[in-house]
Scaffold this motif. Structure first.
Motif, PDB file in Angstrom:
ATOM      1  N   THR A  77       2.482  -0.581   0.606  1.00 34.19           N
ATOM      2  CA  THR A  77       2.049  -0.247   1.972  1.00 34.19           C
ATOM      3  C   THR A  77       1.718   1.232   2.169  1.00 34.19           C
ATOM      4  OG1 THR A  77       4.364   0.072   2.627  1.00 34.19           O
ATOM      5  CG2 THR A  77       3.406  -2.132   2.968  1.00 34.19           C
ATOM      6  N   THR A  80      -1.916   2.179   2.731  1.00 33.92           N
ATOM      7  CA  THR A  80      -2.412   1.712   4.024  1.00 33.92           C
ATOM      8  C   THR A  80      -1.972   2.639   5.149  1.00 33.92           C
ATOM      9  OG1 THR A  80      -2.430  -0.594   3.327  1.00 33.92           O
ATOM     10  CG2 THR A  80      -2.318  -0.180   5.691  1.00 33.92           C
ATOM     11  N   VAL A  81      -0.696   3.041   5.124  1.00 33.64           N
ATOM     12  CA  VAL A  81      -0.182   3.941   6.151  1.00 33.64           C
ATOM     13  C   VAL A  81      -0.919   5.280   6.098  1.00 33.64           C
ATOM     14  CG1 VAL A  81       1.844   5.222   6.930  1.00 33.64           C
ATOM     15  CG2 VAL A  81       2.083   2.851   6.199  1.00 33.64           C
ATOM     16  N   GLN A  82      -1.153   5.787   4.890  1.00 38.49           N
ATOM     17  CA  GLN A  82      -1.883   7.048   4.746  1.00 38.49           C
ATOM     18  C   GLN A  82      -3.288   6.931   5.323  1.00 38.49           C
ATOM     19  OE1 GLN A  82      -1.331   7.220   0.496  1.00 38.49           O
ATOM     20  NE2 GLN A  82       0.113   8.926   0.629  1.00 38.49           N
ATOM     21  N   SER A 104      -7.181  -1.764   6.600  1.00 43.07           N
ATOM     22  CA  SER A 104      -6.201  -1.051   7.417  1.00 43.07           C
ATOM     23  C   SER A 104      -6.045  -1.738   8.770  1.00 43.07           C
ATOM     24  CB  SER A 104      -6.644   0.398   7.625  1.00 43.07           C
ATOM     25  OG  SER A 104      -6.748   1.068   6.387  1.00 43.07           O
ATOM     26  N   SER A 107      -3.916  -4.829   8.398  1.00 43.17           N
ATOM     27  CA  SER A 107      -2.507  -4.490   8.190  1.00 43.17           C
ATOM     28  C   SER A 107      -1.833  -4.088   9.495  1.00 43.17           C
ATOM     29  CB  SER A 107      -2.388  -3.342   7.187  1.00 43.17           C
ATOM     30  OG  SER A 107      -2.920  -3.712   5.937  1.00 43.17           O
ATOM     31  N   ALA A 111       2.159  -3.878  13.102  1.00 43.75           N
ATOM     32  CA  ALA A 111       2.606  -2.883  14.074  1.00 43.75           C
ATOM     33  C   ALA A 111       3.164  -3.526  15.343  1.00 43.75           C
ATOM     34  CB  ALA A 111       1.442  -1.957  14.445  1.00 43.75           C
ATOM     35  N   PHE A 237       5.469   1.762  13.663  1.00 41.62           N
ATOM     36  CA  PHE A 237       5.354   2.432  12.370  1.00 41.62           C
ATOM     37  C   PHE A 237       6.214   1.727  11.325  1.00 41.62           C
ATOM     38  CE2 PHE A 237       6.717   5.477   9.189  1.00 41.62           C
ATOM     39  CZ  PHE A 237       5.510   6.021   8.791  1.00 41.62           C
ATOM     40  N   ILE A 240       4.377  -1.337  10.010  1.00 41.63           N
ATOM     41  CA  ILE A 240       3.256  -1.051   9.106  1.00 41.63           C
ATOM     42  C   ILE A 240       3.768  -0.580   7.751  1.00 41.63           C
ATOM     43  CG2 ILE A 240       1.206   0.369   8.760  1.00 41.63           C
ATOM     44  CD1 ILE A 240       0.977   0.564  11.822  1.00 41.63           C
ATOM     45  N   LEU A 241       4.735   0.362   7.750  1.00 40.35           N
ATOM     46  CA  LEU A 241       5.254   0.886   6.492  1.00 40.35           C
ATOM     47  C   LEU A 241       6.002  -0.187   5.706  1.00 40.35           C
ATOM     48  CD1 LEU A 241       5.667   3.352   4.639  1.00 40.35           C
ATOM     49  CD2 LEU A 241       7.766   3.849   5.920  1.00 40.35           C
ATOM     50  N   ILE A 330       3.106  10.992   3.318  1.00 39.13           N
ATOM     51  CA  ILE A 330       2.495  10.060   4.273  1.00 39.13           C
ATOM     52  C   ILE A 330       1.492  10.759   5.170  1.00 39.13           C
ATOM     53  CG2 ILE A 330       2.979   8.611   6.291  1.00 39.13           C
ATOM     54  CD1 ILE A 330       5.660   7.890   4.957  1.00 39.13           C
TER      55      ILE A 330
END
Length: 613
Positions: A77, A80-82, A104, A107, A111, A237, A240-241, A330
């Motif tokens: 993940t 994707t977070v980045q 993204s 994903s 959230a 967050f 997502i992470l 991140i």
């Protein structure tokens, strides 16, 4: 892989050689912390303590002990977070390359927090505070503390998970005046999210409902420490992470994290405070005892086979250093995109993070000026000191025009570049009688002290000396003087007594410096300390001593100093008095008897012997 629990993560870590089980009985009083410290210092694996004295629950530590391990945990993940954070900083990119960023968007469904209909795993059993692994970390700590909590609160004017706050604020479980199983202590600053919620509840004369989540998927822990932009939910967050939506439900009006290992619920009543602390903290000293809010415990829940995660907080580097590295991994250059003209900023971990910031900015304001001098840099500095956690900084060194090899994370090269260009008559900018980090005891009172911006720009003004200057050794009372790095010397005299004695010595040193045939500033920075050998031994020691034991307005002095139109400057070297003062908090130190006692785990037959093989 999305982890549904902390145990799922630990099993995955063990399968890939990132975890060791400690099978021997260990004492939560000092032993567990000492074991963690030793393993962390070896860049060792995560630890699962299977036999905690006084508790039937297991405990885990060093989960985020290295950046590589954190990246392994979030390997599916992290990218994707980045990308999502990059899109937030550069939204036009999504319009230019919509297909590239489509994944993204998909994903982002994670959230959305998910409300559980049934009874979640964490509500498997109802327990008491005394059933928990009550880990006492340092000898002078006031009791047992939760060191990896996720403290949840809501805004009474806008209730619900969407506008909630999830933060990592320390929790004292035992000791002091707390009634065991009925009260615990919360330590946080009123400007933090939970503090805003409490202020509103206090004004309305209502108690604030608080839930403390412990454990659960590792993404939940990271979300609690993540410096998210205003309006971005920590629960979103975490989803997502973690690659898995945050599960929650309400019970008795309290929010319950369904995937947590433990949940402590309770209420904070207006004006209800008790002494909290001491506690060995991230600056490497104890934060002392002060009144903080009391939480009256409502219920404590635990999932079946729950695992209690913990870390040790002390002089850096510690596991929270790795948290900082993960956050940087991140967010990338997110801060620099928020502050115009800022290229880099680095909170120096060795100095305890908040005491020392290094920054590189731009200098575009006066291209026509006959001499280069800081201008835009000062605007950027003010912006930095007004931004989130950066506002806790005590020293900010900022420059511009650096060559490609000079970066804020290369601390020695950065200092060399600054000190070659610094002009102490011009480049010191003090902020007096202001707020500093609550945990910093170098100031005049709790949360009260000063800041210093040192902004240097222009051509090289000096070659930095690589020897201790002879004039310094002629000053009265100098017992030792050592070169820290080119241009920086540490020296020691008798311990600090009072401000008048300090000023008398500075007046004497100025006379000695002026008596030279050709006074020079090839050593522009001098650190006055209790132990010159220790301070000069490593860059880490220099950063820790020089910037944690100093209140700029009181402890920064200049050789041949002057005040002109309320601006302070000096013609000779700058002297930072980093001696220990009577009002400073004591440094944290491990009990040598405890260190000796845990050695049995690291010898042949012990669970941790393989770390030496």
């Amino acid at each position: 892989m999305p982890y549904s629990s902390l145990e799922a993560c630990l099993i995955d870590l063990e399968r890939h050689g990132h975890l060791i089980r400690v099978k021997e009985e260990v004492d939560p009083y000092l032993e567990m912390a000492a074991i963690h410290e030793k393993v962390f210092s070896m860049d060792g694996p995560a630890l699962l303590f299977e036999n905690v004295k006084g508790s039937h629950f297991r405990a885990a530590s060093n989960i985020f002990g290295t950046l590589d391990r954190s990246k392994f945990i979030f390997r599916e993940t992290l990218e994707t977070v980045q990308r999502l954070i990059e899109l937030r900083n550069r939204p036009i990119e999504a319009l230019k390359n919509p297909l590239q960023h489509l994944s993204s968007g998909w994903s982002a469904i994670n959230a959305l927090p998910m409300k559980s209909m049934g009874r979640p795993p964490v509500m498997e059993q109802e327990i008491s505070i005394s059933n928990l692994p009550l880990i006492h970390h340092w000898p002078m700590d006031g009791g047992a503390f939760v060191t990896l909590p996720q403290v949840y609160s809501e805004d009474m004017d806008a209730p619900g998970v969407g506008t909630s706050n999830l933060g990592m604020y320390r929790i004292q479980l035992t000791g002091n005046e707390y009634v065991l199983n009925e009260e615990i202590g919360l330590h946080y600053q009123l400007h933090r999210g939970i503090g805003v919620h409490q202020t509103k509840a206090n004004a309305a004369g209502q108690p604030l409902k608080v839930s403390c989540f412990v454990g659960g998927p590792p993404a939940h822990t990271v979300a609690a420490v993540m410096p998210l932009p205003e309006g971005m939910s920590e629960l979103s967050f975490a989803g997502i992470l973690g690659g898995r939506r945050f599960r929650y439900r309400y019970e008795d009006g309290f929010c319950i994290s369904g995937d947590a290992d433990f949940v402590i619920t309770g209420e904070v009543y207006p004006g209800d405070v008790k002494p909290e602390g001491p506690f060995g903290d991230h600056l490497g000293y104890y934060s002392l005892q002060h009144p903080f809010p009391v939480m009256r415990v409502h219920k404590v829940y635990a999932r079946k086979n729950a695992i209690w995660p913990f870390t040790v907080v002390g002089r850096p580097p510690q596991e929270d250093t790795s948290f900082g590295n993960l956050i940087h991994e991140i967010t990338g250059d997110a801060v620099s995109t928020e502050i115009p003209g800022l290229k880099e900023v680095h909170a120096v971990d060795a100095a305890g993070v908040h005491p020392l910031l290094l920054a590189i900015g731009s200098e575009r304001y006066t291209p026509y000026a006959p001499t280069a001098r800081p201008a835009e840099l000062l605007t950027i500095a003010n912006h930095i000191l007004g931004t989130g956690q950066l506002s806790l900084a005590k020293f900010l060194f900022i420059t511009a025009g650096t060559p490609a090899h000079v970066h804020t994370r290369n601390i020695s090269q950065f200092f060399q570049y600054m000190l070659e260009r610094i002009d102490w008559e011009r480049d010191l900018h003090f902020y007096t009688q202001t707020t500093i980090d609550t945990l910093d005891y170098s100031g005049t009172d709790l949360n009260s002290g000063s800041k210093l911006v040192i902004a240097a720009y222009g051509s090289e003004k000096r070659k930095l000396a690589t020897d201790v200057p002879e004039w310094l050794t002629r000053c009265k009372g100098v017992q030792a003087a050592k070169l820290v790095m080119p241009g920086v010397v540490a020296f020691q005299t008798d311990p600090y007594t009072d401000e008048s004695a300090t000023q008398q010595w500075m007046d004497h040193a100025t006379q000695v410096w002026l008596q030279q045939e050709h006074p020079n500033t090839e050593i522009p920075l001098i650190i006055w300390c209790n132990d010159a050998g220790f301070t000069a031994q490593t860059l880490r020691n220099f950063c820790w001593v020089a910037f944690t034991r100093c209140n700029p307005s009181h402890d920064v002095h200049g050789i041949d100093a002057f005040v002109r139109h309320k601006h302070y400057g000096c013609r000779g070297p700058l002297v930072i008095d980093a001696r220990i003062k009577p009002h400073h908090a004591p440094a944290v130190e491990m009990d040598p008897l405890i260190e000796k006692r845990i050695e049995k785990l690291f010898v042949k037959g012990g669970s941790l012997n393989k770390l030496y093989s």
